[in-house]
Design a protein around this motif. Structure first.
Motif, mmCIF file in Angstrom:
data_model
loop_
_atom_site.group_PDB
_atom_site.id
_atom_site.type_symbol
_atom_site.label_atom_id
_atom_site.label_comp_id
_atom_site.label_asym_id
_atom_site.label_seq_id
_atom_site.Cartn_x
_atom_site.Cartn_y
_atom_site.Cartn_z
ATOM 1 N N LEU A 72 -34.608 -37.769 -14.402
ATOM 2 C CA LEU A 72 -33.410 -38.392 -14.669
ATOM 3 C C LEU A 72 -33.723 -38.046 -16.351
ATOM 4 O O LEU A 72 -32.517 -38.088 -17.155
ATOM 5 N N MET A 73 -35.339 -37.743 -16.530
ATOM 6 C CA MET A 73 -34.589 -36.842 -17.971
ATOM 7 C C MET A 73 -35.107 -35.626 -18.213
ATOM 8 O O MET A 73 -35.170 -35.342 -19.527
ATOM 9 N N GLY A 74 -34.189 -35.602 -16.858
ATOM 10 C CA GLY A 74 -34.241 -33.531 -17.181
ATOM 11 C C GLY A 74 -35.521 -32.687 -16.813
ATOM 12 O O GLY A 74 -35.345 -31.707 -17.865
ATOM 13 N N GLY A 75 -36.014 -33.161 -16.472
ATOM 14 C CA GLY A 75 -37.409 -32.589 -15.897
ATOM 15 C C GLY A 75 -37.359 -32.128 -14.092
ATOM 16 O O GLY A 75 -36.687 -32.352 -13.962
ATOM 17 N N ARG A 76 -38.231 -32.215 -14.338
ATOM 18 C CA ARG A 76 -38.969 -31.678 -12.604
ATOM 19 C C ARG A 76 -40.648 -31.701 -12.746
ATOM 20 O O ARG A 76 -41.547 -31.730 -13.777
ATOM 21 N N ILE A 77 -41.329 -31.934 -11.287
ATOM 22 C CA ILE A 77 -42.658 -32.151 -10.717
ATOM 23 C C ILE A 77 -42.686 -31.234 -9.948
ATOM 24 O O ILE A 77 -42.326 -30.468 -9.170
ATOM 25 N N THR A 78 -43.849 -29.910 -9.966
ATOM 26 C CA THR A 78 -44.277 -29.293 -9.488
ATOM 27 C C THR A 78 -45.944 -29.493 -8.891
ATOM 28 O O THR A 78 -46.533 -30.397 -9.992
ATOM 29 N N VAL A 79 -46.336 -28.869 -8.100
ATOM 30 C CA VAL A 79 -47.775 -29.349 -7.300
ATOM 31 C C VAL A 79 -48.320 -27.611 -7.403
ATOM 32 O O VAL A 79 -48.294 -27.058 -7.044
ATOM 33 N N GLN A 80 -49.551 -27.982 -7.869
ATOM 34 C CA GLN A 80 -50.360 -26.770 -6.950
ATOM 35 C C GLN A 80 -51.431 -27.316 -6.944
ATOM 36 O O GLN A 80 -52.615 -27.867 -7.416
ATOM 37 N N SER A 81 -52.383 -26.670 -5.636
ATOM 38 C CA SER A 81 -53.630 -27.276 -4.670
ATOM 39 C C SER A 81 -53.852 -26.932 -3.960
ATOM 40 O O SER A 81 -53.481 -26.014 -3.583
ATOM 41 N N LYS A 82 -55.606 -26.619 -3.586
ATOM 42 C CA LYS A 82 -56.310 -26.472 -3.339
ATOM 43 C C LYS A 82 -57.434 -27.332 -2.253
ATOM 44 O O LYS A 82 -58.296 -27.671 -2.796
ATOM 45 N N LEU A 83 -57.054 -26.981 -1.242
ATOM 46 C CA LEU A 83 -58.337 -27.867 -0.573
ATOM 47 C C LEU A 83 -59.903 -27.305 -0.527
ATOM 48 O O LEU A 83 -60.006 -25.750 -1.029
ATOM 49 N N GLY A 84 -60.674 -28.721 -1.280
ATOM 50 C CA GLY A 84 -62.057 -28.495 -1.520
ATOM 51 C C GLY A 84 -62.131 -28.075 -3.001
ATOM 52 O O GLY A 84 -63.013 -27.754 -3.402
ATOM 53 N N VAL A 85 -60.726 -28.198 -3.820
ATOM 54 C CA VAL A 85 -60.786 -27.245 -5.587
ATOM 55 C C VAL A 85 -60.130 -28.213 -6.183
ATOM 56 O O VAL A 85 -60.847 -28.892 -7.109
ATOM 57 N N GLY A 86 -58.829 -28.929 -6.082
ATOM 58 C CA GLY A 86 -58.261 -29.724 -6.409
ATOM 59 C C GLY A 86 -57.277 -29.999 -6.604
ATOM 60 O O GLY A 86 -56.293 -28.211 -6.384
ATOM 61 N N SER A 87 -56.207 -30.120 -7.236
ATOM 62 C CA SER A 87 -54.958 -30.099 -7.772
ATOM 63 C C SER A 87 -53.857 -30.515 -8.968
ATOM 64 O O SER A 87 -55.152 -31.266 -10.259
ATOM 65 N N ILE A 88 -53.116 -29.782 -8.714
ATOM 66 C CA ILE A 88 -52.722 -29.928 -10.642
ATOM 67 C C ILE A 88 -51.038 -30.462 -10.335
ATOM 68 O O ILE A 88 -50.504 -29.512 -9.619
ATOM 69 N N PHE A 89 -50.873 -31.126 -10.789
ATOM 70 C CA PHE A 89 -49.682 -31.778 -11.038
ATOM 71 C C PHE A 89 -49.263 -31.384 -12.497
ATOM 72 O O PHE A 89 -49.221 -31.961 -13.546
ATOM 73 N N ARG A 90 -47.967 -30.861 -12.534
ATOM 74 C CA ARG A 90 -47.327 -30.649 -13.525
ATOM 75 C C ARG A 90 -46.103 -31.063 -13.701
ATOM 76 O O ARG A 90 -45.216 -30.977 -13.467
ATOM 77 N N VAL A 91 -45.640 -31.695 -15.118
ATOM 78 C CA VAL A 91 -44.527 -32.237 -15.227
ATOM 79 C C VAL A 91 -43.665 -31.818 -16.941
ATOM 80 O O VAL A 91 -44.054 -31.026 -17.626
ATOM 81 N N SER A 92 -42.637 -30.620 -16.075
ATOM 82 C CA SER A 92 -41.782 -29.832 -17.192
ATOM 83 C C SER A 92 -40.760 -30.658 -17.752
ATOM 84 O O SER A 92 -39.882 -31.101 -16.375
#
Length: 505
Positions: A481-501
């Motif tokens: 609704l704010m004109g952006g998007r959420i993407t995810v990068q993740s690796k099992l056993g290492v962790g995740s990155i949630f990116r709000v653009s």
């Protein structure tokens, strides 16, 4: 004594005979010669048809016919010349004497069927001779074919479809595989649609409808059903009032039907979504009223001096309060998600400085992180940057804070003891990437596909970690609704990155 001038019905019969001749032979020149000889014989006068190719090439010889005997045109009668136009292009000129006792306008009306037929046949003859014919039937048919529309002609007296090859092409069949009659074409019509097609035709025959129109399914060469929109009109009747000839078009309406179905599905989904939003709005109001009373009484009990000497009872009262707060937050998230999905949630976009907002989000979740033994860090997006290059996005500050606190809360809850969470912002072209990075267990590719589904906790329901599975779904809807998007990068056993653009200010 001269014979009477030919009637309109007589001229129409000659024109029809020439068309049938062409349908049988596929020979434009022979059909034209047949038409000219018949006209000359009917009127007892010479007939000349002069081709006029649009490219100016006058090498094509005229078509001339003499009558076996003199008829309704007296010797030395004034000759009249009528242009023959096909699809808006003059393709020739018909030169005929004026019959005795007949006005030029009346004579022109009577000649109309012959002129139209001569023009159509002459257009084909010119084109087969290699002349440019921009307004020709072939050019128009090519344009119609590109749009998925084909022409057909039906002789009802013989049931012959003169252009069934057009329908074969429409459905992907090789030529001359379906047959040559309407009965042959009927075999490709879906059995459930045949009655409606017959009903539409009968209504046109009875004069109840000015045009025949039917939409039905037809079996294509690949055995799939395609939607056909068919339009036509009866152009000739016999003396008993029975239809004898009909012209029309067929259009591939499959894509249109699919679009119409998609539109109906969209409207139904919007109606269902609107009903769901209204229901959740009402039910949340009904739930909040008694819940606020529960929370209010829990607060009163917590401040009651009589509980000071009863630590177990005070702990139970606080559990009531915490559960009530959790339920109240869940009701709020559910209502926000419903409003966001229906695009009814108010969004107030403005320029938002990221540095102070990120710091406030980290401060909000620090108590939760400390109790989970997870460290939380915030990288200053303005470190070392000039004031004019400060990190500023175009967003709703309240909703952006809601998105980031949801992501931070998840990063803490699903982390490991002694893990860490990092919040940072990085510029990228005309937007900013706000990242929440954790050192948790990671997310598998199969689970990533279901990550933003409401109420889907990816099998963590029995993990003892609180939650309803609404946070990520709500965060995604708010970001969009704010004109952006959420993407995810993740690796099992290492962790995740949630990116709000989000768009830069």
């Amino acid at each position: 004594m001269s014979s009477p001038a030919p009637t309109l019905d007589q001229v129409r019969a000659l024109a029809y005979a020439a068309l049938l001749d062409h349908a049988r032979r596929s020979d434009h020149a022979h059909a034209l010669a047949t038409l000219m000889r018949a006209l000359a014989s009917l009127t007892g006068a010479e007939r000349w048809l002069w081709p006029q190719p649009p490219d100016g090439d006058l090498s094509m010889p005229p078509i001339h016919a003499r009558p076996p005997v003199r008829g309704s045109v007296p010797p030395g009668a004034a000759e009249t010349a009528w242009s023959c136009s096909h699809s808006g292009t003059v393709v020739g000129e018909l030169r005929v004497p004026l019959p005795d006792g007949l006005g030029i306008d009346d004579w022109g009306d009577r000649l109309m069927p012959a002129r139209d037929t001569a023009a159509a046949l002459l257009a084909g003859l010119i084109e087969h001779a290699g002349h440019a014919l921009p307004g020709s039937l072939a050019l128009q048919r090519r344009a119609m074919h590109e749009a998925g529309t084909y022409v057909w002609e039906w002789d009802l007296s013989t049931d012959v479809l003169g252009d069934i090859d057009e329908g074969e092409r429409l459905l992907g069949y090789p030529m001359n595989t379906l047959g040559h009659t309407q009965a042959d074409w009927d075999r490709v019509i879906h059995p459930d649609d045949k009655a409606a097609v017959d009903k539409a035709f009968d209504a046109h025959v009875r004069g109840e409808e000015p045009m025949y129109r039917a939409v039905y399914r037809a079996r294509a060469a690949n055995d799939q059903w395609r939607w056909i929109e068919e339009r036509g009109r009866i152009v000739e009747w016999d003396r008993r009032g029975r239809p004898t000839r009909m012209f029309g078009t067929q259009t591939d309406a499959t894509l249109l039907r699919e679009l119409e179905q998609a539109q109906r599905d969209r409207l139904a989904a919007e109606a269902a979504n609107s009903a769901k939003t209204m229901f959740l709005s009402r039910i949340s109001h009904e739930l909040r009223t008694p819940l606020n009373a529960v929370l209010g009484f829990a607060q009163l009990l917590d401040t009651d001096p009589a509980l000071a000497a009863m630590p177990a009872q005070r702990r139970q009262v606080r559990m009531i309060h915490e559960a009530g707060d959790h339920l109240l937050a869940m009701i709020g998230d559910l209502l926000d998600l419903s409003l966001a999905e229906a695009a009814h949630l108010p969004i107030h976009l403005q320029d938002v400085a990221l540095a102070p907002l990120l710091e406030s989000c980290v401060a909000w979740c620090r108590a939760q992180a400390d109790s989970a033994h997870v460290s939380v860090h915030c990288e200053d997006p303005d470190a070392g940057a000039a004031p004019e290059h400060a990190a500023v996005v175009h967003a709703d500050p309240t909703r952006l804070r809601q998105v980031l606190t949801n992501l931070l809360s998840n990063a803490v809850k699903y982390n490991r003891t002694g893990g860490s969470v990092t919040l940072r912002a990085q510029p990228a072209d005309d937007e900013w990437h706000i990242e929440v990075q954790d050192t948790g267990h990671g997310i598998s590719p199969a689970d990533r596909a279901r990550l933003f589904q409401p109420f889907n906790r990816l099998g963590r329901e029995a993990s003892g970690i609180s939650g309803a599975g609404l946070g990520l779904a709500l965060s995604q809807s708010l970001t969009q609704l704010m004109g952006g998007r959420i993407t995810v990068q993740s690796k099992l056993g290492v962790g995740s990155i949630f990116r709000v653009s989000l768009p830069a200010a």
